[in-house]
Design a protein around this motif. Sequence first.
Motif, PDB file in Angstrom:
ATOM      1  N   LEU A  69      -4.094 -14.536  -2.968  1.00  0.00           N
ATOM      2  CA  LEU A  69      -3.315 -14.836  -2.666  1.00  0.00           C
ATOM      3  C   LEU A  69      -3.939 -16.505  -1.790  1.00  0.00           C
ATOM      4  N   THR A  70      -3.162 -17.196  -2.150  1.00  0.00           N
ATOM      5  CA  THR A  70      -3.305 -18.957  -1.933  1.00  0.00           C
ATOM      6  C   THR A  70      -1.731 -19.940  -1.170  1.00  0.00           C
ATOM      7  N   GLY A  71      -2.247 -20.071   0.086  1.00  0.00           N
ATOM      8  CA  GLY A  71      -1.743 -20.109   1.540  1.00  0.00           C
ATOM      9  C   GLY A  71      -1.308 -22.488   1.051  1.00  0.00           C
ATOM     10  N   ALA A  72      -1.475 -23.208   1.705  1.00  0.00           N
ATOM     11  CA  ALA A  72      -1.301 -24.021   1.601  1.00  0.00           C
ATOM     12  C   ALA A  72      -2.816 -24.949   1.925  1.00  0.00           C
ATOM     13  N   ALA A  73      -3.590 -23.540   2.759  1.00  0.00           N
ATOM     14  CA  ALA A  73      -4.749 -24.266   3.620  1.00  0.00           C
ATOM     15  C   ALA A  73      -5.830 -24.155   2.493  1.00  0.00           C
ATOM     16  N   GLY A  74      -5.433 -23.463   1.133  1.00  0.00           N
ATOM     17  CA  GLY A  74      -6.082 -22.671  -0.363  1.00  0.00           C
ATOM     18  C   GLY A  74      -5.912 -21.513  -0.693  1.00  0.00           C
ATOM     19  N   PRO A  75      -7.007 -20.923  -1.321  1.00  0.00           N
ATOM     20  CA  PRO A  75      -6.551 -19.304  -1.214  1.00  0.00           C
ATOM     21  C   PRO A  75      -7.753 -18.104   0.181  1.00  0.00           C
ATOM     22  N   SER A  76      -7.015 -17.449   0.308  1.00  0.00           N
ATOM     23  CA  SER A  76      -7.160 -16.945   1.721  1.00  0.00           C
ATOM     24  C   SER A  76      -6.975 -16.284   1.547  1.00  0.00           C
ATOM     25  N   LEU A  77      -6.810 -15.207   0.607  1.00  0.00           N
ATOM     26  CA  LEU A  77      -7.644 -13.272   0.123  1.00  0.00           C
ATOM     27  C   LEU A  77      -7.523 -12.781  -1.067  1.00  0.00           C
ATOM     28  N   ALA A  78      -8.036 -12.079  -1.571  1.00  0.00           N
ATOM     29  CA  ALA A  78      -8.764 -11.709  -2.518  1.00  0.00           C
ATOM     30  C   ALA A  78      -8.880  -9.911  -2.904  1.00  0.00           C
ATOM     31  N   VAL A  79      -7.814  -9.155  -3.649  1.00  0.00           N
ATOM     32  CA  VAL A  79      -7.394  -8.201  -3.091  1.00  0.00           C
ATOM     33  C   VAL A  79      -8.063  -6.867  -5.032  1.00  0.00           C
ATOM     34  N   GLN A  80      -8.387  -6.684  -4.898  1.00  0.00           N
ATOM     35  CA  GLN A  80      -8.014  -5.284  -5.800  1.00  0.00           C
ATOM     36  C   GLN A  80      -7.279  -4.130  -5.626  1.00  0.00           C
ATOM     37  N   VAL A  81      -6.484  -3.790  -6.530  1.00  0.00           N
ATOM     38  CA  VAL A  81      -5.151  -3.246  -6.400  1.00  0.00           C
ATOM     39  C   VAL A  81      -5.019  -1.595  -7.194  1.00  0.00           C
ATOM     40  N   THR A  82      -5.723  -1.012  -7.104  1.00  0.00           N
ATOM     41  CA  THR A  82      -4.966   0.140  -7.668  1.00  0.00           C
ATOM     42  C   THR A  82      -3.226   0.900  -7.669  1.00  0.00           C
ATOM     43  N   THR A  83      -2.850   1.234  -8.984  1.00  0.00           N
ATOM     44  CA  THR A  83      -1.753   2.111  -8.570  1.00  0.00           C
ATOM     45  C   THR A  83      -1.608   3.446  -9.175  1.00  0.00           C
ATOM     46  N   ALA A  84      -0.892   3.942  -8.383  1.00  0.00           N
ATOM     47  CA  ALA A  84       0.092   5.483  -9.553  1.00  0.00           C
ATOM     48  C   ALA A  84       0.669   5.914  -8.697  1.00  0.00           C
ATOM     49  N   THR A  85       1.380   6.922  -9.100  1.00  0.00           N
ATOM     50  CA  THR A  85       2.186   7.788  -8.196  1.00  0.00           C
ATOM     51  C   THR A  85       1.969   9.252  -7.642  1.00  0.00           C
ATOM     52  N   LEU A  86       1.895   8.943  -6.083  1.00  0.00           N
ATOM     53  CA  LEU A  86       1.654   9.731  -5.490  1.00  0.00           C
ATOM     54  C   LEU A  86       2.808  11.098  -4.846  1.00  0.00           C
ATOM     55  N   GLY A  87       2.340  12.152  -4.361  1.00  0.00           N
ATOM     56  CA  GLY A  87       3.023  13.508  -3.959  1.00  0.00           C
ATOM     57  C   GLY A  87       3.524  13.201  -2.486  1.00  0.00           C
ATOM     58  N   ARG A  88       4.039  14.507  -2.152  1.00  0.00           N
ATOM     59  CA  ARG A  88       3.491  14.995  -0.968  1.00  0.00           C
ATOM     60  C   ARG A  88       3.083  16.517  -1.009  1.00  0.00           C
ATOM     61  N   ASP A  89       2.700  16.414  -2.001  1.00  0.00           N
ATOM     62  CA  ASP A  89       1.032  17.570  -1.706  1.00  0.00           C
ATOM     63  C   ASP A  89       0.723  18.188  -0.252  1.00  0.00           C
ATOM     64  N   PRO A  90       0.143  19.280   0.092  1.00  0.00           N
ATOM     65  CA  PRO A  90      -0.312  19.275   1.330  1.00  0.00           C
ATOM     66  C   PRO A  90      -1.781  19.215   1.542  1.00  0.00           C
ATOM     67  N   GLY A  91      -2.439  19.067   0.152  1.00  0.00           N
ATOM     68  CA  GLY A  91      -3.695  18.545  -0.136  1.00  0.00           C
ATOM     69  C   GLY A  91      -4.341  20.245  -0.549  1.00  0.00           C
ATOM     70  N   ASP A  92      -5.934  19.828  -0.529  1.00  0.00           N
ATOM     71  CA  ASP A  92      -7.381  21.229  -1.135  1.00  0.00           C
ATOM     72  C   ASP A  92      -7.677  21.138  -0.022  1.00  0.00           C
ATOM     73  N   TYR A  93      -8.346  20.040   0.651  1.00  0.00           N
ATOM     74  CA  TYR A  93      -9.497  20.198   1.638  1.00  0.00           C
ATOM     75  C   TYR A  93      -9.865  18.903   2.296  1.00  0.00           C
TER      76      TYR A  93
END
Length: 267
Positions: free
Chosen positions: A95-119
């Motif tokens: 992300l680069t604004g008027a002052a220059g680069p300000s935020l660098a992010v590694q992003v992983t995307t997937a498909t989430l559900g509402r399962d209650p989880g195992d542990y």
Amino acid sequence: MPQTDTAFDRATAVSRTEGGGVRAELDPGWDVGNGVLNGGYLLGVVARAALLDSPHPHPVALSASYLRATPGGPADLTVTAGPAGRTLAHASVLLTGAAGPSLAVQVTTATLGRDPGDYTVNPAPEVPAPDECVATRSSEGGPSVGLARHLDTRLDPATAGWVVGRPSDRRVLRAWIRLADGRDPDPLALLLFADALPPTAFAVGRPGWAPTVQLQVLVRALPAPGWCLVESRSTEVTGGWSDEECRIWDATGRLVAQARQLARVAR
């Protein structure tokens, strides 16, 4: 993500430019003081940019380095796609604004559900209902910090002594949080909530700006409608640096997000 006509969705919207880039108009009303935008809000913007070309609908893991404070105004987002498959997709976003680069992010995307989880070793703590907690929004126009006007935050009385001049000896904060306009939580809102509480130094009576240097967020499940319970605690403060661990449970008591950040100790 069907919710589009709310304050948060408008403030985090991104669009394509004629040259194929991605542009955002960062809303100055999501600041944490002195015109500096909240780090969780910025993650919401970055996640939307990463989702534009992702085959998956939800951000599930983000690792963000905050290079400098980011003010409101136009910003460009450079999205570099990584490997993508049926389960996960990866991208890096600058992300680069008027002052220059300000935020660098590694992003992983997937498909989430509402399962209650195992542990889990992180059951939701016992906290009074939101109406029995300490409200932080003013009925006369709201606090001066923009972020606080967009959130309905109810502090757990057990960690809210600092509000009335009785600080604790533990750097722990807990609060019920929801968006003030009634928008239901989703993975993008969880990114905001992961950085929505004050620095844990407030709990021990040491308020001040503690700039985030690095923030990692894991979104574990789709949250149920309603309030989210957020807990933030520090485990180490040394050499001018502080860590904060955050956990978020939805209205059913299910853990839906975790975060960890490194910040400078407030001056």
